[in-house]
Design a protein around this motif. Structure first.
Motif, short mmCIF file in Angstrom:
data_model
loop_
_atom_site.label_atom_id
_atom_site.label_comp_id
_atom_site.label_asym_id
_atom_site.label_seq_id
_atom_site.Cartn_x
_atom_site.Cartn_y
_atom_site.Cartn_z
N LYS A 109 0.84 -1.20 0.00
CA LYS A 109 0.00 0.00 0.00
C LYS A 109 0.87 1.24 0.00
N VAL A 110 0.36 2.30 -0.60
CA VAL A 110 1.09 3.57 -0.57
C VAL A 110 0.08 4.69 -0.37
N LYS A 111 0.47 5.66 0.44
CA LYS A 111 -0.40 6.81 0.66
C LYS A 111 0.08 8.00 -0.16
N ILE A 112 -0.86 8.69 -0.75
CA ILE A 112 -0.54 9.91 -1.49
C ILE A 112 -1.46 11.03 -1.00
N ALA A 113 -1.10 12.26 -1.33
CA ALA A 113 -1.96 13.40 -1.00
C ALA A 113 -2.16 14.24 -2.24
N LEU A 114 -3.34 14.81 -2.36
CA LEU A 114 -3.61 15.76 -3.44
C LEU A 114 -3.55 17.18 -2.90
N LEU A 115 -2.91 18.06 -3.63
CA LEU A 115 -3.01 19.49 -3.33
C LEU A 115 -3.96 20.08 -4.36
N GLY A 116 -5.18 20.34 -3.93
CA GLY A 116 -6.17 20.89 -4.84
C GLY A 116 -7.21 19.84 -5.23
N LEU A 117 -8.46 20.31 -5.35
CA LEU A 117 -9.53 19.41 -5.77
C LEU A 117 -10.46 20.17 -6.72
N ILE A 131 -6.41 15.51 1.22
CA ILE A 131 -6.58 16.43 0.08
C ILE A 131 -6.59 17.86 0.61
N LEU A 132 -5.66 18.66 0.14
CA LEU A 132 -5.59 20.06 0.56
C LEU A 132 -6.55 20.90 -0.25
N VAL A 133 -7.45 21.61 0.43
CA VAL A 133 -8.38 22.52 -0.26
C VAL A 133 -8.39 23.85 0.46
N ILE A 169 -13.35 23.85 2.72
CA ILE A 169 -13.85 22.48 2.87
C ILE A 169 -15.32 22.36 2.50
N SER A 170 -16.05 23.44 2.65
CA SER A 170 -17.50 23.34 2.45
C SER A 170 -17.91 23.50 0.97
N LYS A 171 -16.96 23.83 0.12
CA LYS A 171 -17.30 24.05 -1.28
C LYS A 171 -17.73 22.75 -1.96
N PRO A 172 -18.82 22.80 -2.75
CA PRO A 172 -19.26 21.57 -3.43
C PRO A 172 -18.23 21.19 -4.51
N GLY A 208 -18.63 18.38 -6.80
CA GLY A 208 -19.11 17.61 -7.95
C GLY A 208 -18.61 16.18 -7.94
N VAL A 209 -18.13 15.73 -6.80
CA VAL A 209 -17.66 14.36 -6.70
C VAL A 209 -17.71 13.99 -5.22
N GLU A 210 -18.00 12.72 -4.93
CA GLU A 210 -18.13 12.32 -3.53
C GLU A 210 -16.78 11.98 -2.92
N VAL A 211 -16.30 12.85 -2.06
CA VAL A 211 -15.04 12.62 -1.37
C VAL A 211 -15.34 12.61 0.13
N PRO A 212 -14.87 11.60 0.88
CA PRO A 212 -15.10 11.61 2.32
C PRO A 212 -14.57 12.91 2.93
N LEU A 213 -15.41 13.58 3.70
CA LEU A 213 -15.03 14.90 4.22
C LEU A 213 -13.77 14.82 5.08
N GLY A 214 -13.56 13.69 5.73
CA GLY A 214 -12.40 13.53 6.60
C GLY A 214 -11.07 13.64 5.88
N LEU A 215 -11.09 13.46 4.57
CA LEU A 215 -9.83 13.55 3.82
C LEU A 215 -9.42 14.98 3.58
N LEU A 216 -10.40 15.89 3.60
CA LEU A 216 -10.11 17.27 3.23
C LEU A 216 -9.44 18.01 4.40
N THR A 217 -8.46 18.80 4.04
CA THR A 217 -7.82 19.64 5.04
C THR A 217 -7.46 20.97 4.41
N THR A 218 -7.42 22.01 5.24
CA THR A 218 -6.98 23.31 4.73
C THR A 218 -5.55 23.60 5.20
N ASP A 219 -4.97 22.63 5.91
CA ASP A 219 -3.65 22.88 6.51
C ASP A 219 -2.59 21.98 5.87
N PHE A 220 -1.68 22.59 5.15
CA PHE A 220 -0.63 21.83 4.46
C PHE A 220 0.23 21.03 5.43
N ASN A 221 0.32 21.51 6.69
CA ASN A 221 1.12 20.79 7.68
C ASN A 221 0.61 19.37 7.92
#
Lengths: 433, 433
Positions: free
Chosen positions: A3-11, A42-44, A47-50, A52-65
């Motif tokens: 398994k490998v974990k990745i992060a997205l910057l931007g959605l 996923i860095l956004v 967080i509350s912006k729609p 257009g795709v179902e992403v678990p809210l727990g993945l979203l963060t506003t903090d790059f740290n």
């Protein structure tokens, strides 16, 4: 399965595509990479912006740290765009030995050197297939498949918006403004379309492609740029008479070590493969001294096509044995030093459309001026009277090959003639010889 | 600069191209690979044969042992073609932990499994970009750039000889035999053109491409095959009337896990990118579920284009850190198991040309028989009298989508009609939807 974990910057658009592909093509990616890929964060910005795709809210963060300090995250996928903070985040991630995938053409074209060198220094992979021509694997094509070649020339239709507009003008007879409006309605053009229609987007992409194809550093300002706003329906009609079509081409040619780099509307033969690239499709034609003509064609934008390039970059990192420290990526833009030609030095054929006085001898005067500037004419077309004014006519000139400097002098001189009211347009022609 | 020794097996057309590129593009290859590549030995059958290229005689050998026993030779470039001894030599070389680059489509298509597995077992690289479509990086495209996609369809013009012949028939109005003769004079067709014109060459290539695109093992006999010898000028003329062109297409479609694989002349819309692939050029169009349509276009044969693919494969081995033992290449054709459809199960539209009696009611009889076999007609064209016989006329039918099995039954039934003298041709149509 590893398994490998990745992060997205931007959605945004591309991030959504990446997310969708990682889910819908999970099995393909697992089998081909040998890894189960988990998007851990996923860095956004909001967080509350729609999305257009179902992403678990727990993945979203506003903090790059949350991302940079998570040592389990091995790969950062930068799909936020823009210069800052994208640049800063990628540098910080490489400091932490995280591998990078980015789709950021603007940053690569303006500050790519720093990123390439940082990746080299830290021994991390830095992949950017999605930065040019969306789903078309042109970066990989140049970096991996043309390694046995001296690249001689490269021609690209790398902006889907302008290609859509030019297609609509040619096939549906729309004028520029209506075609632009339609492109905006279709979602192919932004509300502020400047970057596309003025050629900036193509300019970035040509800088990136050229620096790789010629293994040299190209600055944005090395690339001459003209957009398509000056193209009128009448020019497209004349092009048809010459069996040509007008495309916004990104062109680079290596003339014995001197590069000419330019983005501008170009008349090309209607039976050339690039002429048959319609709508929002992109294509890049490369001429190598061994392989000859090679063309890549496909979707240059859109969430899924661009996402396809991003995810293939992730797979390529996974395959290159991510567990080894110091993967030794090669900086590919510092192999050669090239000189850059000024636009006035290029050789081309030209199409010119003039509005002139409708009286005897005008054609002769014009031909003389043109000839005195070492421009030789291949054909001259004079059509009936202009509608607006009975004393004016349109003349279309097509030249043989000449230096652009000569054309510019000829235009200056033509303006001194009383009979010349306006030089409505001049468009470079390319026959790919 | 690090140095690496390689050996060539064979010095025919492709071998000559490889030699020329390694010499003329030495600097490019050095900078891009990090190695100075030295050809240490070249295996040939006859040392005294003129090669059309200057090679130091000391490099040539007729004894494979000179190569296999030289531990300094790290990479074997197999460009001799044919099954044996190419297969035996490559196996022996992998036993000695030498990496392999091959251009051998016939061997790959018929015995690729053994070679892939051997490479996997020995931890050596096994590259074969040149085996399909010459200089076009389609293998790399599939293996590296489409990894995020489910491939849905693939369409290829992968044989330059037949494309040249069909181009000449369409543009110069030549009939098949004259076009073939011209192709032979131009060096595009062999003295015995069977492998090209009967579609065997395309069949091999489709087997290779499909096994990679779908990660599964494809046997040659899984690919239905028809050549172009049955195409007459009149068919090309009719195609034009329908705004179609005829191409020899290699097609694979994944219908919910069942693959249909086929090579045959195909009528395609004249404005489709594949329709504009002329002369000896090749192109492959792939439809991925994320990337959409992606096309690769270029020279499918010739010493330098094919050599370009071979040498890029060598560079790719050098870059993958040749000094590490056990490079862990991935066997890519054993990821999925797919079922194969019989040709009778495919869905297609069809063009049929018949010679029938010139009397009232014939069209009605034919339409009835066709309809009884669940084939619905889209258009019917009846042209003037045949020249040969005043009582016979030509009828051309174009069907809607139907199962091939229905067409075959319809044809059987049509032959039972007194009025039907001959079914001159039937050609599958493809509109890429």
């Amino acid at each position: 399965m590893k398994k490998v974990k990745i992060a997205l910057l931007g959605l945004g658009n591309v991030g959504r595509g990446v997310w969708m592909i990682l889910n819908s093509n999970k099995e393909e990616i697992m089998k081909r990479s040998g890894y189960e890929v988990e998007v851990a964060k996923i860095l956004v910005r909001d967080i509350s912006k729609p999305r257009g795709v179902e992403v678990p809210l727990g993945l979203l963060t506003t903090d790059f740290n949350d991302i940079i300090n998570d040592d389990e995250i091995k790969i950062i996928v930068e799909v936020m765009g823009g210069i800052e903070p994208a640049r800063e985040y990628m540098i910080a991630a490489m400091d932490k030995k995280k591998h990078i995938v980015t789709a950021n053409k603007m940053l690569l074209a303006t500050g790519g050197d720093e990123l390439f060198e940082k990746a080299d220094k830290e021994g991390v992979m830095f992949n950017y297939e999605a930065s040019v021509a969306g789903g078309i694997p042109i970066i990989n094509g140049i970096n991996e498949s043309l390694t046995a070649n001296k690249v001689e020339r490269l021609y690209g239709i790398v902006n889907g918006t302008t290609n859509y507009i030019l297609t609509k003008m040619a096939f549906d007879g729309l004028d520029f403004n209506d075609a632009l409006k339609e492109a905006q309605e279709m979602g192919y053009a932004e509300a502020d379309p400047t970057s596309d229609i003025e050629g900036f987007d193509s300019q970035y992409k040509l800088a990136i492609l050229s620096s790789l194809a010629f293994g040299t550093k190209i600055k944005i300002e090395d690339v001459y740029r003209e957009g398509i706003t000056k193209i009128e329906s009448v020019d497209i009609q004349y092009a048809k008479e010459f069996k040509k079509v007008i495309k916004l081409l990104a062109i680079v040619k290596d003339n014995d070590g001197r590069l000419e780099l330019r983005v501008h509307p170009t008349m090309i033969p209607e039976n050339h493969p690039l002429a048959n690239v319609y709508d929002s499709f992109n294509a890049v034609l490369i001429k190598g001294n061994a392989v000859g003509d090679l063309m890549f064609y496909g979707r240059g934008a859109g969430d899924l096509p661009t996402g396809s390039a991003v995810v293939s970059d992730v797979v390529s990192i996974l395959r290159s044995n991510i567990e080894i420290e110091n993967l030794n990526p090669v900086v590919k833009n510092n192999l050669w030093v090239k000189e850059i030609s000024d636009i006035s030095e290029i050789d081309s054929k030209y199409y010119m459309r003039l509005t002139v006085a409708d009286r005897p001898g005008v054609l002769g005067e014009i031909s003389s001026v043109v000839g005195e500037n070492n421009v030789s004419l291949r054909s001259v077309i004079q059509k009936g009277l202009d509608v607006e004014n009975e004393n004016k006519v349109t003349i279309v000139l097509v030249t043989h090959m000449t230096k652009e400097g000569n054309i510019k002098s000829a235009i200056e001189e033509l303006y001194k003639l009383d009979a010349v009211y306006k030089i409505n347009n001049f468009i470079r022609m390319e026959d790919f010889n």
